[in-house]
Design an enzyme around this catalytic site. Structure first.
Site, PDB file in Angstrom:
ATOM      1  N   ASP A 159       0.879  -1.179   0.000  1.00  0.00           N
ATOM      2  CA  ASP A 159       0.000   0.000   0.000  1.00  0.00           C
ATOM      3  C   ASP A 159       0.911   1.222   0.000  1.00  0.00           C
ATOM      4  O   ASP A 159       2.065   1.113  -0.404  1.00  0.00           O
ATOM      5  CB  ASP A 159      -0.986  -0.046   1.181  1.00  0.00           C
ATOM      6  N   LYS A 214      -4.527  12.667  -3.015  1.00  0.00           N
ATOM      7  CA  LYS A 214      -5.920  12.276  -3.198  1.00  0.00           C
ATOM      8  C   LYS A 214      -6.778  12.902  -2.118  1.00  0.00           C
ATOM      9  O   LYS A 214      -6.463  12.830  -0.921  1.00  0.00           O
ATOM     10  CB  LYS A 214      -6.070  10.753  -3.226  1.00  0.00           C
TER      11      LYS A 214
END
Ligand SMILES: *[C@@H]1O[C@H](CO)[C@@H](O)[C@H](O)[C@H]1NC(C)=O
Ligand SMILES: *[C@@H]1O[C@H](CO)[C@@H](O)[C@H](O)[C@H]1NC(C)=O
Ligand SMILES: *[C@@H]1O[C@H](CO)[C@@H](O)[C@H](O)[C@H]1NC(C)=O
Ligand SMILES: *[C@@H]1O[C@H](CO)[C@@H](O)[C@H](O)[C@H]1NC(C)=O
Ligand SMILES: *[C@@H]1O[C@H](CO)[C@@H](O)[C@H](O)[C@H]1NC(C)=O
Length: 319
Positions: A159, A214
């Site tokens: 991740d 993001k």
């Protein structure tokens, strides 16, 4: 209550137990030797296997390993479901603390949760390479803190290498990231702010993304500002080299950018490298409220750019 503590491995922490050193005396020195392994158990993501807090603390794990026994937990679902999984290392350190040298092997899910403030993380290794097929959400450094330096680290995971969720004055220097989702800011949600993040002299190898910001598409009352990416090498990036998206939702982007968390003053200088075959865009921007993007010496080969919602478009967007 001691100011000088040695954790002497090898030993195994029994199932469902954690090490809690969150109440160290000011200026304490903690030294770890050998390998500490946590037996598999049923703790969930509200628990961390190792916890440390205090002011002016030095934690020296040079040559030592914390083994989280990830293979007993990995089911491909990470923090989103499946078997319960504890996080690995929580730092509440403040006041010029230092964490150095430790190798974290096989964390079940999120590795470092960095809270507190004024702490340096130096020469740390995160090795979740054994989780390649089933490890998920093994973020290396999740930061919600101020005045943090993370440097000279090696990360192999599944991740984000770095995820700054909130905070300011965060420096990510001379780190090498492999196999994960990129060096990220966010996802930034309602009421969260991120400012003054510097990523410099880092290498990103075979990750889904290189450099990413993001924000949650329907979030409000937040911002991201003053971000600098400098001297970054991207090798064989799978989806997006540089990605700035305001349409994020856990589980997948919505395709519609939201303006509730504006992104301003983003600088990329000397960012170069290659995209993997089948990748989507070398630069991908999907914005509703973005301004002051300044890119120079950005050269990422192997895919075309796709920039919408930013004016003027930064260098590289129309190549
Ligand atoms: C997670 O573990 C804590 C105890 O540490 C417990 O109180 C909580 O109910 C657990 N949550 C879930 C979803 O199992
Ligand atoms: C850049 O990072 C590498 C590690 O990837 C390190 O060896 C080198 O010393 C760093 N250079 C500078 C100028 O900090
Ligand atoms: C944002 O969207 C998500 C997913 O559709 C929803 O669960 C959440 O309630 C929304 N939040 C707000 C503030 O509208
Ligand atoms: C933009 O960010 C840089 C780096 O943090 C900072 O030095 C500069 O002052 C910022 N510019 C503005 C207009 O805030
Ligand atoms: C560019 O991105 C937009 C927004 O995600 C998408 O709808 C479009 O299909 C993309 N264009 C290309 C050529 O990939």
């Amino acid at each position: 209550t001691s100011s000088n503590i040695v954790i002497q491995g090898p030993f195994t922490v029994p199932s469902n137990q954690v090490i809690d050193m969150t109440n160290l005396v000011s200026g304490a020195k903690v030294t770890v030797k050998g390998t500490i392994t946590w037996a598999a158990g049923t703790l969930n993501k509200t628990n961390w296997l190792f916890n440390i807090g205090g002011s002016g603390v030095t934690f020296d794990g040079t040559g030592a390993t914390f083994d989280g026994n990830g293979a007993s937990y990995w089911d491909g679902k990470g923090g989103n479901g499946g078997v319960p999984k504890p996080k690995m290392f929580r730092s509440l350190l403040t006041g010029n603390s230092l964490v150095k040298g430790i190798k974290i092997l096989n964390a079940p899910v999120h590795v470092f949760t960095i809270l507190g403030s004024d702490t340096t993380f130096d020469h740390i290794t995160v090795d979740d390479s054994a989780g390649t097929s089933k490890g998920h959400n093994t973020d290396a450094f999740d930061v919600s803190a101020t005045n943090i330096i993370i440097q000279n680290c090696i990360v192999i995971n599944q991740d984000d290498c770095l995820a700054v969720n909130s905070g300011s004055n965060i420096r990510f220097l001379s780190n090498q990231c492999t196999g994960g989702h990129g060096i990220s800011i966010g996802s930034v949600g309602t009421g969260q702010t991120v400012s003054d993040v510097l990523v410099q002299n880092c290498t990103v190898n075979s990750e889904d993304n290189g450099l990413r910001i993001k924000t949650i598409s329907n979030a409000t009352d937040g911002y991201v500002r003053n971000i600098v990416w400098k001297d970054v090498i991207l090798n064989s990036i799978g989806k997006y080299g540089i990605v700035i998206q305001q349409d994020y939702q856990n589980g997948g982007p919505t395709g519609t950018a939201g303006s509730g968390v504006p992104i301003t003053n983003v600088t990329a200088i000397n960012v170069h490298g290659t995209m993997a075959s089948g990748s989507r865009s070398n630069i991908y921007i999907l914005c509703a409220a973005c301004s002051e993007f300044t890119f120079s010496k950005v050269a990422i080969t192997g895919a075309a750019p796709n920039c919408t919602g930013i004016s003027p478009a930064p260098q590289g967007c129309s190549a």
